[in-house]
Design an enzyme around this catalytic site. Structure first.
Site, PDB file in Angstrom:
ATOM      1  N   HIS A 377       0.468  -1.461   0.226  1.00 26.18           N
ATOM      2  CA  HIS A 377       0.205   0.541   0.105  1.00 26.18           C
ATOM      3  C   HIS A 377       1.041   1.456   0.064  1.00 26.18           C
ATOM      4  O   HIS A 377      -0.057   2.877   0.076  1.00 26.18           O
ATOM      5  CB  HIS A 377      -1.087  -0.154   1.127  1.00 26.18           C
ATOM      6  CG  HIS A 377      -1.978  -0.944   0.839  1.00 26.18           C
ATOM      7  ND1 HIS A 377      -3.595  -0.182   0.450  1.00 26.18           N
ATOM      8  CD2 HIS A 377      -2.266  -2.211   1.201  1.00 26.18           C
ATOM      9  CE1 HIS A 377      -3.939  -0.766   0.368  1.00 26.18           C
ATOM     10  NE2 HIS A 377      -3.999  -2.251   0.729  1.00 26.18           N
ATOM     11  N   LYS A 568      -9.074  13.615   3.265  1.00 26.52           N
ATOM     12  CA  LYS A 568      -8.755  12.546   3.823  1.00 26.52           C
ATOM     13  C   LYS A 568      -7.212  12.936   4.534  1.00 26.52           C
ATOM     14  O   LYS A 568      -7.366  14.163   6.023  1.00 26.52           O
ATOM     15  CB  LYS A 568      -7.639  12.681   2.109  1.00 26.52           C
ATOM     16  CG  LYS A 568      -7.040  13.968   2.002  1.00 26.52           C
ATOM     17  CD  LYS A 568      -6.130  14.215   0.624  1.00 26.52           C
ATOM     18  CE  LYS A 568      -6.497  14.241  -0.732  1.00 26.52           C
ATOM     19  NZ  LYS A 568      -6.570  12.621  -1.309  1.00 26.52           N
ATOM     20  N   ARG A 569      -6.944  12.250   4.352  1.00 29.80           N
ATOM     21  CA  ARG A 569      -6.115  12.306   6.413  1.00 29.80           C
ATOM     22  C   ARG A 569      -4.794  13.392   6.095  1.00 29.80           C
ATOM     23  O   ARG A 569      -4.529  13.286   4.529  1.00 29.80           O
ATOM     24  CB  ARG A 569      -4.933  10.776   6.633  1.00 29.80           C
ATOM     25  CG  ARG A 569      -5.878  10.016   7.072  1.00 29.80           C
ATOM     26  CD  ARG A 569      -6.133  10.181   8.680  1.00 29.80           C
ATOM     27  NE  ARG A 569      -4.824  10.429   9.015  1.00 29.80           N
ATOM     28  CZ  ARG A 569      -4.448   9.121  10.173  1.00 29.80           C
ATOM     29  NH1 ARG A 569      -5.965   8.320  11.005  1.00 29.80           N
ATOM     30  NH2 ARG A 569      -3.664   9.212  11.079  1.00 29.80           N
ATOM     31  N   LYS A 574      -0.104  14.833   1.076  1.00 28.13           N
ATOM     32  CA  LYS A 574      -1.299  15.175   0.245  1.00 28.13           C
ATOM     33  C   LYS A 574      -1.790  16.303  -0.219  1.00 28.13           C
ATOM     34  O   LYS A 574      -2.140  16.972  -0.359  1.00 28.13           O
ATOM     35  CB  LYS A 574      -2.429  14.740   1.080  1.00 28.13           C
ATOM     36  CG  LYS A 574      -2.399  12.669   0.718  1.00 28.13           C
ATOM     37  CD  LYS A 574      -3.607  12.265   2.514  1.00 28.13           C
ATOM     38  CE  LYS A 574      -3.208  10.967   2.305  1.00 28.13           C
ATOM     39  NZ  LYS A 574      -4.151  10.235   1.181  1.00 28.13           N
ATOM     40  N   THR A 676      -8.555   6.592  -3.002  1.00 29.30           N
ATOM     41  CA  THR A 676     -10.652   5.717  -3.578  1.00 29.30           C
ATOM     42  C   THR A 676     -10.869   7.339  -3.057  1.00 29.30           C
ATOM     43  O   THR A 676     -12.141   6.737  -3.561  1.00 29.30           O
ATOM     44  CB  THR A 676     -10.208   4.918  -2.600  1.00 29.30           C
ATOM     45  OG1 THR A 676      -9.955   5.087  -0.791  1.00 29.30           O
ATOM     46  CG2 THR A 676      -9.595   3.304  -2.611  1.00 29.30           C
ATOM     47  N   LYS A 680     -14.237   8.459  -5.227  1.00 30.65           N
ATOM     48  CA  LYS A 680     -16.335   8.518  -4.795  1.00 30.65           C
ATOM     49  C   LYS A 680     -15.951  10.244  -4.782  1.00 30.65           C
ATOM     50  O   LYS A 680     -17.482   9.979  -5.958  1.00 30.65           O
ATOM     51  CB  LYS A 680     -16.050   8.424  -3.458  1.00 30.65           C
ATOM     52  CG  LYS A 680     -14.945   7.665  -2.429  1.00 30.65           C
ATOM     53  CD  LYS A 680     -15.247   8.117  -1.334  1.00 30.65           C
ATOM     54  CE  LYS A 680     -14.182   6.323  -0.257  1.00 30.65           C
ATOM     55  NZ  LYS A 680     -13.385   6.157   0.723  1.00 30.65           N
TER      56      LYS A 680
HETATM   57  C1  LIG Z   1     -12.513   6.706   0.980  1.00 28.73           C
HETATM   58  C2  LIG Z   1     -12.100   7.242   2.927  1.00 28.73           C
HETATM   59  C3  LIG Z   1     -10.737   7.981   2.885  1.00 28.73           C
HETATM   60  C4  LIG Z   1      -9.545   7.288   1.823  1.00 28.73           C
HETATM   61  O1  LIG Z   1      -9.201   8.662   1.563  1.00 28.73           O
HETATM   62  P1  LIG Z   1      -8.117   9.650   0.071  1.00 28.73           P
HETATM   63  O2  LIG Z   1      -8.476  10.858   0.008  1.00 28.73           O
HETATM   64  O3  LIG Z   1      -7.985   8.290  -0.940  1.00 28.73           O
HETATM   65  O4  LIG Z   1      -7.480   8.665   1.082  1.00 28.73           O
HETATM   66  C5  LIG Z   1     -10.039   7.963   4.076  1.00 28.73           C
HETATM   67  N1  LIG Z   1     -11.438   8.195   4.906  1.00 28.73           N
HETATM   68  C6  LIG Z   1     -12.325   7.664   4.883  1.00 28.73           C
HETATM   69  C7  LIG Z   1     -12.995   7.681   5.765  1.00 28.73           C
HETATM   70  C8  LIG Z   1     -12.888   7.344   3.424  1.00 28.73           C
HETATM   71  O5  LIG Z   1     -13.699   7.017   3.130  1.00 28.73           O
END
Ligand SMILES: *Cc1c(COP(=O)(O)O)cnc(C)c1O
Length: 833
Positions: A377, A568-569, A574, A676, A680
């Protein structure tokens, strides 16, 4: 279709799409079942039941329907001797489960009506379900999406993980700073799980290994652990789409073998009597809030071995109950390691096969490499898990022996097969000798698996030339790509019922069974009337999100403004910082030319920082400081708003994503394995501004380069610049905007109470800038202007938005899981639709 209770005038958030459900008798049965649970399980009258009571009663009534299908599934798998998949993950970021269950069982409408008849609003009640945050971010959410897809595709799968008492910390923002509070998802019980106190395994730690000579001169090894802990199973059923198949998520909880030391208690040592229990139960107490950096603590290693050992014992038991020979394991079982956290499973499997089931080493090794595969990952060096040899020797002495032997045989084989330099041996060894001796868990997972996969095309390519370059040379063909996916059932159909209804109108109701049918949206992509209806759904979603922003932050946002979202985190790679710098640039411009025709814009942020990650926490503070200044500046007149929403989790993502116009996917190229979140957003019709990183590359290929805003350095260019030495000073000097922005930050424009607060942050950009924020700033800024231009031309905007949704079908986790099933696990599946 039952329409009562949904109401044609209901808010867009309420109600579901067409799923062909909702007979009147069904409603009556559900109403009776819910009342029955309320009365006899909770022991309350309808008159004095709280929303939480109603939630539990509803969940239990729905659960009963899942259980019947669950038993059927188990019987079917047992009768057909179906090959099973075991998905091992230290994290399952599952979120709330009620709507997953209702939607997959086509019960949303009838339950909505049944509850309405009881005077309960489903959408309000749904909010009381705790958000199960047994994960940090993308990796854990992937495991949850995969569980949904494996059940949907009727794959005989089990998820294995830890039942943490406390999931990811609850984030509060105080004076702009992140504060961490313990999370308490189990405090009111968990209606979805079945405790299985009868399913428990002993997990050993420490102690010593005894070598016993056999008459033939070989040795048998017996591990005498110094400490034993019990792992107890808790099962959560995972129903797939239309309830055809129900899998199991089995999470382990730690118990001491003895509840208390009675002798100590009777002596009056009431606390000491409980110490062993406290130490044992610490193992499943809390999820490590380390996102990309290994926690490094001994407890973390204990957690990993604890759940791995329980899972290996459990799956071998199941195999032997059904088939008599352990040798047939690879024909019946596939085990997927979600990152290296469960990689000790390779050594544990060898131990169980050799020491307990008395197989020869070679036979055991054939079985082991036949069952395991491993998903990588991350390429971040600081996130590649290693464990100090002395710690391993102390905690898992037999496993350390096994790892040494695996390593010796692996290196011998390579030496025999050709020229291998000392340098190559150092690179290929499972033991890193650079900074004290450490076991490389990624190497262990690689050597013990038949397939290793990356999670996007770019990430897999980089894996082959970076972390696993030498191993890839030694074991060619082992590395494959499996680009991540998301479950559309949660991220489109549940989260965005309004858009789903329109999609069904355009593509046919069966689109929920066949993501390929989304393509039919292309035909209406430039139909103005259809576009307007899509825009109306987005607007309603933005009003809904606006309410959350107002409640949480007291900030009022205009639903007609452009919602530009980065959730995101929080991590330097990022690059939330890049986004904040652009925010500052816009702020400065509005102040200097207040009368230009600015496009009203809302910048929305959410995300947690690892508690020990100071730079990330400072970035959260900066976002909040900028928000405070911008939102309260009268010359801005609301044309720009900044909102940092606290406590990012799955439920918040479900509310934010359907309301986004622009999706920020702006990581330094080469550093995001896949992402991911990007999928979305694009699926819900937000336009992406992003770098050529992770799955963004493939999203561009699918949606078309004209429907995505790509900017910045490529992974190769980043690499070249790093090799050359980063010259941020020259870059900044050449930028028309950066010097002013950085001066403002460094001089305390956003931190008047502490003018020097961001000097260090600015200096890190000026002199080092490992993450290329300054190098990418101008092209990012230019791309944002392109977005403005497109936003003014609504016809083109909505066409691009619809084409994004139409062309994202490939990013379904059903597609990803189909690939794993066919190319890695070799298990049968039953496609839907
Ligand atoms: C999808 C998701 C992530 C991953 O998000 P990235 O933008 O790909 O880092 C992290 N936390 C939650 C709650 C998510 O639903």
């Amino acid at each position: 279709m039952q329409e009562a209770g949904v109401g044609s005038g209901a808010a867009v958030q309420a109600g579901t799409y067409q799923d062909g459900s909702g007979a009147a008798s069904e409603v009556a049965e559900l109403r009776a079942a819910i009342l029955d649970k309320l009365t006899y399980f909770i022991g309350k009258h309808a008159e004095n039941a709280s929303d939480r009571d109603w939630f539990v009663a509803t969940a239990l009534a729905v659960r009963d329907r899942i259980v019947d299908r669950w038993t059927e599934t188990r019987d079917r798998i047992w009768a057909h001797h179906t090959k099973r998949v075991y998905y091992l993950s230290l994290e399952f970021l599952i979120g709330r489960l009620l709507f997953d269950a209702l939607n997959n069982l086509q019960l949303t409408d009838p339950v909505r009506v049944a509850l309405a008849e009881l005077g309960v609003d489903l959408d309000r009640m749904r909010e009381v379900e705790p958000d199960a945050a047994l994960g940090n971010g993308g990796l854990g959410r992937l495991a949850a999406c995969f569980m949904d897809s494996m059940a949907t595709l009727s794959i005989a799968a089990h998820g294995y993980g830890i039942r943490y008492d406390h999931g990811l910390f609850r984030q509060r923002i105080k004076d702009g700073w992140q504060l961490e509070y313990p999370e308490d998802w189990l405090s009111f019980g968990n209606p979805w799980e079945f405790p299985r106190p009868e399913i428990d395994y002993s997990i050993g730690f420490g102690g010593h290994v005894e070598a016993m000579a056999r008459p033939d001169g070989t040795f048998r090894h017996v591990w005498h652990p110094g400490e034993t802990i019990e792992a107890v199973a808790y099962d959560t059923p995972v129903p797939g789409w239309r309830g055809r198949h129900v899998n199991t998520l089995r999470l382990w909880s730690a118990r001491a073998p003895d509840p208390l030391r009675l002798d100590a208690f009777n002596r009056g040592d009431h606390v000491g009597a409980l110490t062993a229990q406290v130490r044992a139960e610490a193992i499943s107490k809390i999820l490590y809030p380390s996102d990309a950096t290994p926690a490094g603590q001994e407890l973390r290693l204990r957690q990993e071995y604890f759940f791995v050992s329980a899972s290996m014992q459990d799956l071998i038991d199941r195999h032997l109950r059904q088939h008599d020979a352990i040798e047939t394991l690879p024909e019946r079982v596939a085990i997927q390691l979600n990152d290296t956290h469960p990689a000790i499973a390779i050594a544990e499997m060898m131990r169980l096969l050799v020491d307990i089931h008395h197989l020869e080493w070679e036979a055991a090794w054939t079985i082991t490499t036949g069952v395991f595969s491993y998903t990588n990952h991350t390429l971040l060096p600081e996130a590649l898990e290693t464990w100090a040899v002395p710690l391993m020797e102390r905690m898992l002495p037999r496993h350390m022996q096994i790892i040494y032997l695996i390593n010796a045989l692996h290196l011998d084989r390579l030496r025999k097969s050709g020229e291998v330099s000392d340098e190559m041996v150092r690179a290929l060894s499972l033991i890193d000798e650079h900074s004290g001796r450490r076991v490389r868990m990624g190497h262990l997972a690689f050597v013990g698996s038949h397939k290793i996969n990356g999670v996007s095309a770019l990430h897999t390519d980089l894996m082959r030339v970076t972390v696993f370059r030498d191993l890839n040379g030694a074991y060619p063909g082992r590395i494959v790509n499996k680009t991540n996916g998301i479950t559309f059932r949660r991220w489109l159909y549940q989260a965005n019922p309004g858009l789903t209804r329109l999609i069904q109108e355009a593509c046919g109701p069966g689109v929920v069974d066949r993501t390929a049918d989304l393509k039919a949206l292309e035909k209406v992509a430039d139909d103005r009337a259809f576009q307007r209806r899509v825009a109306a759904v987005r607007r309603a979603n933005k009003i809904h999100l606006g309410r959350i922003i107002a409640e949480q932050l007291g900030v009022k946002v205009d639903p007609d403004a452009l919602f530009d979202v980065q959730i995101k985190r929080i991590h330097e790679y990022k690059r939330q910082l890049l986004n904040i710098l652009e925010t500052i640039a816009v702020y400065e411009e509005i102040r200097s030319q207040p009368t230009r025709d600015w496009i009203p814009r809302v910048k929305i942020f959410a995300g947690k920082a690892a508690a020990s990650y100071h730079q990330a926490k400072l970035i959260i503070k900066l976002a909040n400081d900028v928000a405070k200044v911008v939102n309260s500046d009268p010359t801005v007149r609301g044309l720009l708003k900044v909102a940092f929403l606290p406590n990012y989790n799955v439920s918040l993502a479900e509310a934010i994503i359907p309301a986004a116009d622009v999706s920020e996917q702006i990581s330094t190229a080469g550093m995001e394995a896949s992402g991911t979140g990007n999928m979305k957003f694009a699926l819900n019709g937000a336009l992406t501004i992003g770098t050529l990183d992770g799955a963004n590359v493939e999203i561009r290929e699918h949606v078309g380069p004209e429907n995505i805003f790509i900017f910045g350095l490529t992974a190769e260019e980043v690499e070249a610049r790093r090799r050359r030495g980063i010259d941020a000073t020259t870059v900044i000097a050449a930028s028309p905007r950066l010097p002013e922005i950085l001066d403002a930050m460094a001089s305390g424009v956003f931190s008047p109470d502490e003018p020097g607060r961001y000097r260090g942050l600015v200096d890190s950009l000026r002199f080092h800038d490992y993450f290329m924020v300054t190098a990418d700033f101008d092209s990012y800024y230019a791309r944002q202007r392109d977005i403005y231009r497109l936003w003014r031309d609504k016809e083109v905007w909505w066409k691009a938005s619809l084409l994004n949704t139409a062309r994202m079908g490939w990013f379904s986790s059903d597609r990803a899981i189909t690939e794993y099933a066919q190319e890695i696990w070799r298990v049968p599946l039953q496609p839907i639709g």
